[in-house]
Design a protein around this motif. Structure first.
Motif, PDB file in Angstrom:
ATOM      1  N   TYR A  26      39.680  48.715 113.863  1.00  0.00           N
ATOM      2  CA  TYR A  26      39.034  47.412 113.663  1.00  0.00           C
ATOM      3  C   TYR A  26      37.569  47.492 114.102  1.00  0.00           C
ATOM      4  O   TYR A  26      37.179  46.979 115.137  1.00  0.00           O
ATOM      5  CB  TYR A  26      39.783  46.335 114.455  1.00  0.00           C
ATOM      6  CG  TYR A  26      41.220  46.183 114.037  1.00  0.00           C
ATOM      7  CD1 TYR A  26      41.585  45.312 113.014  1.00  0.00           C
ATOM      8  CD2 TYR A  26      42.230  46.908 114.674  1.00  0.00           C
ATOM      9  CE1 TYR A  26      42.908  45.165 112.631  1.00  0.00           C
ATOM     10  CE2 TYR A  26      43.557  46.769 114.297  1.00  0.00           C
ATOM     11  CZ  TYR A  26      43.892  45.905 113.276  1.00  0.00           C
ATOM     12  OH  TYR A  26      45.207  45.763 112.896  1.00  0.00           O
ATOM     13  N   ARG A  27      36.768  48.135 113.307  1.00  0.00           N
ATOM     14  CA  ARG A  27      35.352  48.334 113.636  1.00  0.00           C
ATOM     15  C   ARG A  27      34.542  47.114 113.214  1.00  0.00           C
ATOM     16  O   ARG A  27      34.484  46.760 112.048  1.00  0.00           O
ATOM     17  CB  ARG A  27      34.823  49.585 112.956  1.00  0.00           C
ATOM     18  CG  ARG A  27      35.573  50.848 113.359  1.00  0.00           C
ATOM     19  CD  ARG A  27      35.075  52.088 112.644  1.00  0.00           C
ATOM     20  NE  ARG A  27      35.913  53.238 112.971  1.00  0.00           N
ATOM     21  CZ  ARG A  27      35.695  54.471 112.526  1.00  0.00           C
ATOM     22  NH1 ARG A  27      34.651  54.706 111.722  1.00  0.00           N
ATOM     23  NH2 ARG A  27      36.503  55.463 112.873  1.00  0.00           N
ATOM     24  N   MET A  28      33.915  46.483 114.199  1.00  0.00           N
ATOM     25  CA  MET A  28      33.140  45.282 113.940  1.00  0.00           C
ATOM     26  C   MET A  28      31.693  45.578 113.578  1.00  0.00           C
ATOM     27  O   MET A  28      30.984  44.707 113.059  1.00  0.00           O
ATOM     28  CB  MET A  28      33.191  44.376 115.171  1.00  0.00           C
ATOM     29  CG  MET A  28      34.603  43.970 115.572  1.00  0.00           C
ATOM     30  SD  MET A  28      35.431  43.092 114.228  1.00  0.00           S
ATOM     31  CE  MET A  28      37.148  43.279 114.704  1.00  0.00           C
ATOM     32  N   GLY A  29      31.264  46.777 113.859  1.00  0.00           N
ATOM     33  CA  GLY A  29      29.899  47.171 113.554  1.00  0.00           C
ATOM     34  C   GLY A  29      29.521  48.400 114.358  1.00  0.00           C
ATOM     35  O   GLY A  29      30.288  48.866 115.203  1.00  0.00           O
ATOM     36  N   SER A  30      28.331  48.927 114.096  1.00  0.00           N
ATOM     37  CA  SER A  30      27.869  50.128 114.780  1.00  0.00           C
ATOM     38  C   SER A  30      26.539  49.872 115.475  1.00  0.00           C
ATOM     39  O   SER A  30      25.600  49.327 114.874  1.00  0.00           O
ATOM     40  CB  SER A  30      27.697  51.283 113.791  1.00  0.00           C
ATOM     41  OG  SER A  30      27.071  52.389 114.417  1.00  0.00           O
ATOM     42  N   LEU A  31      26.457  50.284 116.737  1.00  0.00           N
ATOM     43  CA  LEU A  31      25.213  50.134 117.492  1.00  0.00           C
ATOM     44  C   LEU A  31      24.151  51.124 117.047  1.00  0.00           C
ATOM     45  O   LEU A  31      23.005  51.050 117.502  1.00  0.00           O
ATOM     46  CB  LEU A  31      25.492  50.297 118.988  1.00  0.00           C
ATOM     47  CG  LEU A  31      26.348  49.193 119.608  1.00  0.00           C
ATOM     48  CD1 LEU A  31      26.679  49.515 121.057  1.00  0.00           C
ATOM     49  CD2 LEU A  31      25.647  47.842 119.513  1.00  0.00           C
TER      50      LEU A  31
END
Length: 349
Positions: free
Chosen positions: A302-307
Motif C-alpha cells: 500500500y504505497r502512498m507515495g515516494s519521498l
C-alpha cells in the motif's frame, strides 16, 4: 508510543530525571498537533468521513531490509520480499527528519530487517536526538560490542529492544534460525555494562520474547530472571503467523496467542472495528523512501507515495492516503493487511 516498563523506582530523583528527559521531546507545537489529530480522528469516527488536521507524531523508518537470521514467519528471514531491498542512506534519513522533526515525538528506527546492518545507525540516532525526537531500536542482538554500545549511549538512544525468543539453545534456535543465544545475552549485558560505566540510564533495555508453542513454558523463568542480564524491562508478545491451519508454532495456552479456532479454522481474536488510530497518528517509511500506512504492510503493498519525488506533507494528505482512511472507516476487513492486525496484542510483564 513510549514503552511501559516493569521497573518502578522509589527514587524521586530518578523519576524527575525521566520527566526531564521526556520534556526534551515535547513542544507546544507538538502538543497542539496531537490534539488536532485526536479531534480529527474522533470526528472521522462520528461522521464516517475522513478528516485530517495534523501530521503524524510517531514514525517508523526502515534502516535496512537485510537480516542475518532466517526466522520462518518473517519476510526478511525468508528472503521473500517482492519489493526492492537495500539500506537507507544517511542523506535520505536526514531529509526525512528535517521535514518532520517539528511534529514527530517518537521514532522507531526499525521496520523489516536487522537495523544494525546499516552502518549509519548510530549516526541516525544522534541526528534524531539532536532534533528532539525520542528514538527506539529493535534488534536480534547479534551486532553489539563495547564500541557500538558506547556509540549508542553517546548518540542519545532512548530505548533498545532485544528479541530473545527462548532461554535454551534449542528453544531459541527453533525460531531464531541462524542465531546464537549466548552471544545475544552477552551483547545485552555488554550494553548494560557500558551504560553503567558511562553513568547513563539510557538506552532503556527491553527484553522481548515472542511466545510460541516451543517456548511458552519458559515465560515464568524469563519473568524471574530477565534483569540478571541487564534488561530494564520485559515485553512478552504474541506471534503474528500466516500459515495458521498448518502451523505448529501456535502456543497451547490461549493467553499467549492472538488467534482462536472455529469451524472454519484459526481466526484472529481481535474485533476488527472500522477505526484505527494509527492511520491518523503514525506512518512508516521504507529504506528507499516509500510511505506506507502501517508496520503490518511488510512488503509495502500500500504505497502512498515516494519521498524521492514528493514531500511528506503532500503524501500524508494526498488522495491515495485519504481513500485508504475512507476504506478503513467503511470496511476495515476489506483491507488485506488489517485482517491479521494485532492492535492490543502485547502483554506487559
Amino acid at each position: 508510543m513510549f514503552i511501559h516498563t516493569t521497573k518502578v523506582s522509589n527514587s524521586a530523583l530518578q523519576y524527575l530525571s525521566g520527566v526531564v528527559r521526556a520534556l526534551r521531546y515535547i513542544s507546544l507545537h507538538k502538543i497542539v498537533n496531537i490534539i488536532r489529530l485526536r479531534i480529527s480522528f474522533h470526528y472521522s469516527q462520528i461522521t464516517r468521513k475522513s478528516k485530517l488536521l495534523g501530521m503524524p507524531w510517531a514514525l517508523s523508518i526502515e534502516p535496512t531490509t537485510h537480516c542475518n537470521l532466517r526466522c520462518p514467519e518473517c519476510p526478511s528471514g525468508l528472503r521473500s520480499f517482492t519489493r526492492e531491498t537495500g539500506n537507507m542512506t544517511m542523506e535520505d534519513f536526514k531529509a526525512i527528519i528535517i521535514q518532520l522533526h517539528k511534529v514527530v515525538i517518537h521514532l522507531n528506527l526499525y521496520f523489516q530487517g536487522e537495523p544494525f546492518l546499516n552502518s549509519h545507525l548510530s549516526s541516525m540516532v544522534a541526528f534524531a536526538h539532536m532534533h528532539h525526537i525520542h528514538t527506539s531500536i529493535s534488534t536480534n542482538g547479534h551486532y553489539m560490542n563495547e564500541k557500538i554500545a558506547e556509540s549508542l549511549v553517546n548518540a542519545g538512544l532512548d530505548q533498545i529492544i532485544f528479541s530473545i525468543d527462548g532461554v535454551t539453545s534449542s528453544t531459541y534456535a527453533a525460531y531464531r534460525i541462524g542465531g546464537n543465544l549466548d552471544a545475544v545475552l552477552k551483547n545485552m549485558s555488554c550494553l548494560a555494562s557500558v551504560k553503567k560505566r558511562l553513568r547513563s540510564k539510557y538506552p532503556k533495555i527491553i527484553w522481548q520474547t515472542v511466545i510460541f508453542s516451543h517456548n511458552e513454558h519458559e515465560v515464568e523463568w524469563i519473568t524471574a530472571h530477565y534483569r540478571n542480564y541487564g534488561a530494564d524491562a520485559l515485553q512478552l508478545k504474541t506471534a503474528q503467523l500466516y500459515r495458521l491451519n498448518s502451523n505448529d508454532l501456535l502456543p497451547r495456552n490461549p493467553k499467549w496467542t492472538r488467534y482462536k479456532k472455529d469451524s472454519i479454522g484459526y481466526q484472529i481474536k481481535n474485533t476488527l472495528e472500522n477505526k484505527c488510530w494509527r492511520m491518523w497518528s503514525s506512518s512508516v517509511i521504507t529504506w528507499n523512501g516509500y510511505v506506507i500506512p502501517c508496520c503490518f504492510d511488510k512488503d509495502a503493498e500500500y504505497r502512498m507515495g515516494s519521498l524521492k519525488t514528493e514531500r511528506f506533507y503532500n503524501i500524508w494528505t494526498n488522495t491515495a492516503y485519504d481513500n485508504f482512511r475512507k476504506t478503513l472507516l467503511d470496511n476495515r476487513k476489506s483491507i488485506k493487511m488489517c485482517q491479521n492486525c494485532t492492535e492490543g496484542s502485547k502483554v506487559w510483564a
